[in-house]
Scaffold this motif. Structure first.
Motif, PDB file in Angstrom:
ATOM      1  N   LYS A  11     -15.100  30.396 -78.325  1.00 53.81           N
ATOM      2  CA  LYS A  11     -15.972  29.420 -78.974  1.00 53.81           C
ATOM      3  C   LYS A  11     -15.175  28.519 -79.902  1.00 53.81           C
ATOM      4  CE  LYS A  11     -20.427  31.877 -79.542  1.00 53.81           C
ATOM      5  NZ  LYS A  11     -21.460  32.033 -80.606  1.00 53.81           N
ATOM      6  N   LEU A  14     -12.837  26.116 -78.025  1.00 51.79           N
ATOM      7  CA  LEU A  14     -13.567  25.033 -77.364  1.00 51.79           C
ATOM      8  C   LEU A  14     -14.063  24.013 -78.385  1.00 51.79           C
ATOM      9  CD1 LEU A  14     -15.552  26.881 -74.542  1.00 51.79           C
ATOM     10  CD2 LEU A  14     -13.486  25.493 -74.362  1.00 51.79           C
ATOM     11  N   LYS A 125      -9.390  27.513 -64.736  1.00 51.78           N
ATOM     12  CA  LYS A 125      -9.989  26.544 -65.649  1.00 51.78           C
ATOM     13  C   LYS A 125      -9.188  26.453 -66.942  1.00 51.78           C
ATOM     14  CE  LYS A 125     -13.472  25.711 -62.956  1.00 51.78           C
ATOM     15  NZ  LYS A 125     -13.713  24.387 -62.344  1.00 51.78           N
ATOM     16  N   LEU A 130     -13.221  23.000 -69.586  1.00 51.97           N
ATOM     17  CA  LEU A 130     -14.495  23.462 -70.137  1.00 51.97           C
ATOM     18  C   LEU A 130     -15.005  22.527 -71.211  1.00 51.97           C
ATOM     19  CD1 LEU A 130     -14.818  27.252 -70.101  1.00 51.97           C
ATOM     20  CD2 LEU A 130     -14.599  25.602 -68.294  1.00 51.97           C
ATOM     21  N   ILE A 134     -18.673  20.448 -71.514  1.00 46.41           N
ATOM     22  CA  ILE A 134     -19.566  20.349 -72.669  1.00 46.41           C
ATOM     23  C   ILE A 134     -19.823  18.881 -72.999  1.00 46.41           C
ATOM     24  CG2 ILE A 134     -19.892  20.951 -75.080  1.00 46.41           C
ATOM     25  CD1 ILE A 134     -17.934  23.265 -74.655  1.00 46.41           C
ATOM     26  N   ILE A 138     -22.832  19.304 -69.165  1.00 51.35           N
ATOM     27  CA  ILE A 138     -22.967  20.290 -68.092  1.00 51.35           C
ATOM     28  C   ILE A 138     -23.145  21.687 -68.669  1.00 51.35           C
ATOM     29  CG2 ILE A 138     -21.732  21.370 -66.178  1.00 51.35           C
ATOM     30  CD1 ILE A 138     -20.472  18.631 -65.627  1.00 51.35           C
ATOM     31  N   SER A 139     -22.526  21.929 -69.794  1.00 50.50           N
ATOM     32  CA  SER A 139     -22.730  23.204 -70.484  1.00 50.50           C
ATOM     33  C   SER A 139     -22.851  22.958 -71.985  1.00 50.50           C
ATOM     34  CB  SER A 139     -21.589  24.170 -70.188  1.00 50.50           C
ATOM     35  OG  SER A 139     -20.373  23.645 -70.664  1.00 50.50           O
ATOM     36  N   PHE A 140     -23.168  24.038 -72.717  1.00 49.18           N
ATOM     37  CA  PHE A 140     -23.484  23.868 -74.133  1.00 49.18           C
ATOM     38  C   PHE A 140     -22.760  24.901 -74.971  1.00 49.18           C
ATOM     39  CE2 PHE A 140     -26.823  22.420 -71.417  1.00 49.18           C
ATOM     40  CZ  PHE A 140     -27.246  21.222 -71.974  1.00 49.18           C
ATOM     41  N   LEU A 141     -22.314  24.452 -76.137  1.00 53.70           N
ATOM     42  CA  LEU A 141     -21.541  25.384 -76.953  1.00 53.70           C
ATOM     43  C   LEU A 141     -22.347  26.175 -77.981  1.00 53.70           C
ATOM     44  CD1 LEU A 141     -18.330  24.970 -79.010  1.00 53.70           C
ATOM     45  CD2 LEU A 141     -19.101  26.840 -77.570  1.00 53.70           C
ATOM     46  N   PRO A 142     -22.978  25.530 -78.940  1.00 58.28           N
ATOM     47  CA  PRO A 142     -23.344  26.268 -80.153  1.00 58.28           C
ATOM     48  C   PRO A 142     -24.415  27.327 -79.925  1.00 58.28           C
ATOM     49  CG  PRO A 142     -24.408  24.133 -80.141  1.00 58.28           C
ATOM     50  CD  PRO A 142     -23.615  24.213 -78.887  1.00 58.28           C
ATOM     51  N   LEU A 143     -24.560  28.124 -80.981  1.00 56.92           N
ATOM     52  CA  LEU A 143     -25.496  29.271 -80.924  1.00 56.92           C
ATOM     53  C   LEU A 143     -25.220  30.041 -79.697  1.00 56.92           C
ATOM     54  CD1 LEU A 143     -29.099  29.294 -82.113  1.00 56.92           C
ATOM     55  CD2 LEU A 143     -26.991  29.834 -83.265  1.00 56.92           C
TER      56      LEU A 143
END
Ligand code: FES
Ligand code: FES
Lengths: 143, 143
Positions: A11, A14, A125, A130, A134, A138-143
DNA sequence: TCTTTAATATGACAAATATCATATAATTCC
DNA sequence: GGAATTATATGATATTTGTCATATTAAAGA
């Protein structure tokens, strides 16, 4: 399979990939909140990654952590190997001494293809890949 | 992904599948050594599985643990759910609150297919299936 | 050179997990 | 019915993992 420490480390890295640069270093206290990881814990992890040259850092005013271009091009698996060691990821699901095709445990055939595929992804990858996902929603980081 | 407790439980159950029957119950002290799991620990696990009707047991002389035919026909995943709970297996690799396609974490696409496949196997394969593999020399239990 | 800033190093503390120990209840056999 | 046997229930201890706190070192800027 992959420790909490590694999760946090990923995390954090990224987040750095998205928001930092050689010119814009970020302090742990500004990273920990958005990615929801305890500050002191994250600090320890980033320090370890920095020591292993997986991320970059400088101290003092205007200092902080950041990712160089070289850092960005590294595969994800470097992070988990740095934190969890080489073994953990490759260990047998049933914790047999060796996990190989010659003397597979009862679960080996069930889990092995899945795990091989995952490890392959981690090797292919890069951090940058990655981060781009984000950035592109396409994808999500937080929480 | 799957706890040590679950690993031990699976080992124990598979051992029972191979060596026990309604007519031939086995005591923990005769199970723990061959599968290399601490006795008291294994006892606790088997007791839990027994309480949840995943395996069978009777106490007193000539007592012990065993698998009924119905027990044998149960899928592997029952064991891990009994020990680890339903959540653990389905949790996000990065420990996000929810793991779904709508708001996937950066690793979701890398790990999700692999994990789905593994869970599917655990749901499909019965205790008996795996025991047969061992009996046929396709896979191996001890150590 | 001095003060401020931030990472680094080290170790203490807490929580979760795994392991061990003991007392109790049920079954068998005499 | 009583002794032996084995699972059950409960809880204590140990180990690992995760978390927090503090003092030190390096860099920046005045
Ligand atoms: S031998 Fe167990 S997973 Fe390979
Ligand atoms: S959201 Fe993380 S694995 Fe699915």
């Amino acid at each position: 399979m992959i420790s909490t420490s590694s999760k946090y480390a990923i995390k954090g890295v990224l987040f750095l990939a998205m928001h930092s640069s050689e010119a814009k270093k970020i302090m742990v206290k500004d990273i920990c909140t958005p990615i929801n990881v305890p500050q002191a814990y994250l600090a320890k992890l980033l320090q370890e990654l920095s020591r292993q040259k997986i991320i970059s850092s400088t101290r003092g005013p205007k200092g902080g952590f950041y990712l160089s271009d070289e850092n960005r091009s590294q595969p994800l698996i470097k992070i988990v190997h740095a934190i969890d060691g080489q073994r953990r990821m490759n260990a047998c699901v049933l914790s047999l001494k060796t996990c190989d095709e010659n003397r597979p445990c009862p679960l080996h055939k069930l889990v092995s293809p899945a795990k091989k595929q995952f490890i392959k992804s981690l090797k292919e990858k890069t951090i940058e890949n990655l981060a781009n996902n984000i950035a592109n929603g396409i994808s999500f980081l937080p929480l």
